[in-house]
Design a protein around this motif. Structure first.
Motif, PDB file in Angstrom:
ATOM      1  N   LEU A  36       0.833  -1.194   0.000  1.00 28.83           N
ATOM      2  CA  LEU A  36       0.000   0.000   0.000  1.00 28.83           C
ATOM      3  C   LEU A  36       0.874   1.253   0.000  1.00 28.83           C
ATOM      4  CD1 LEU A  36      -2.818  -0.779   2.595  1.00 28.83           C
ATOM      5  CD2 LEU A  36      -2.905  -0.997   0.103  1.00 28.83           C
ATOM      6  N   SER A  37       0.414   2.275  -0.690  1.00 31.51           N
ATOM      7  CA  SER A  37       1.034   3.588  -0.608  1.00 31.51           C
ATOM      8  C   SER A  37       0.605   4.241   0.704  1.00 31.51           C
ATOM      9  CB  SER A  37       0.575   4.450  -1.781  1.00 31.51           C
ATOM     10  OG  SER A  37      -0.828   4.690  -1.679  1.00 31.51           O
ATOM     11  N   ALA A  38       1.152   5.401   1.003  1.00 30.10           N
ATOM     12  CA  ALA A  38       0.709   6.132   2.195  1.00 30.10           C
ATOM     13  C   ALA A  38      -0.775   6.430   2.100  1.00 30.10           C
ATOM     14  CB  ALA A  38       1.511   7.423   2.340  1.00 30.10           C
ATOM     15  N   LEU A  39      -1.236   6.798   0.899  1.00 28.92           N
ATOM     16  CA  LEU A  39      -2.665   7.046   0.710  1.00 28.92           C
ATOM     17  C   LEU A  39      -3.458   5.761   0.893  1.00 28.92           C
ATOM     18  CD1 LEU A  39      -4.823   9.161  -0.144  1.00 28.92           C
ATOM     19  CD2 LEU A  39      -4.499   8.335  -2.501  1.00 28.92           C
ATOM     20  N   GLY A  40      -2.917   4.656   0.418  1.00 35.91           N
ATOM     21  CA  GLY A  40      -3.590   3.371   0.578  1.00 35.91           C
ATOM     22  C   GLY A  40      -3.745   2.981   2.035  1.00 35.91           C
TER      23      GLY A  40
END
Length: 218
Positions: A36-40
């Protein structure tokens, strides 16, 4: 008088994982190390918050990192362990690892053309009907494990959407751009006993979607 088990109301939530860190915009499919990205991660927290006051007693995840990382805060909010189930894994796809956003990694490579001869199966990967079948089996087991309560299955867009098409009696052939299954969305199946009563769709992380990277996803 004790209620009949067949009168139990059980909800199975199918959750698509949050945004993945994918700077090269490849179709990551079943490839490892796509997290996951930070946004994820923020999306996953929003889903966990959304489900915090629900009667969740069972949490299942695809074995892939992005799904496990989405499931973790959901399970933690209910003091549960995440169980892994390969039946909710992403679909097999011959375009895996290619930069396919906008078709640039497919139509420009003649070697790939032979894989696009049958979109009804599809010829480039796991048959749509097989996706729906294995997802339904996972849902049936989760419903039994959480009977009278709620279960969460964290999966991927294609498996969730194929199951929904099967449930609604629609054809599997479709435009992937029209799938109603955004990042960190919920497709919630409500059962009375073993009979499906309703299907609902919601987007707990809708406020974050405009920030998500466009391009290939899964």
């Amino acid at each position: 008088m004790t209620p009949s088990p067949t009168a139990d109301r059980t909800v199975v939530h199918l959750v698509r994982h949050g945004e993945v860190h994918n700077p090269d915009r490849v179709l990551y499919g079943r490839l490892p190390e796509f997290h996951l990205s930070a946004l994820g991660r923020d999306m996953a927290e929003l889903v966990a918050t959304h489900l915090a006051d629900h009667d969740v007693t069972h949490v299942v995840s695809s074995p892939l990192e992005r799904a496990r990382e989405t499931a973790a805060p959901i399970a933690a909010a209910h003091d549960l362990e995440v169980e892994l189930d390969a039946r909710v894994l992403e679909a097999e796809n011959a375009f895996e690892g290619r930069a396919v956003a906008g078709g640039k990694g497919i139509f420009r490579d003649p070697k790939m053309w032979r894989l696009m001869v049958n979109p009804m199966r599809p010829s480039w990967g796991e048959p749509y009907a097989d996706l729906a079948t294995r997802m339904q089996a996972a849902v049936d087991d989760a419903r039994e494990r959480a009977r009278g309560h709620e279960a969460v299955l964290v999966s991927h867009q294609a498996p969730i959407w194929m199951l929904r098409l099967a449930i609604e009696g629609r054809r599997f052939v479709h435009d992937p751009r029209r799938r109603e299954c955004t990042l960190a969305s919920l497709t919630s199946l409500t059962y009375r006993g073993d009979e499906l009563e309703s299907l609902a769709y919601s987007e707990p992380a809708a406020s974050l979607l405009p920030q998500a990277q466009a391009g290939a996803g899964a």
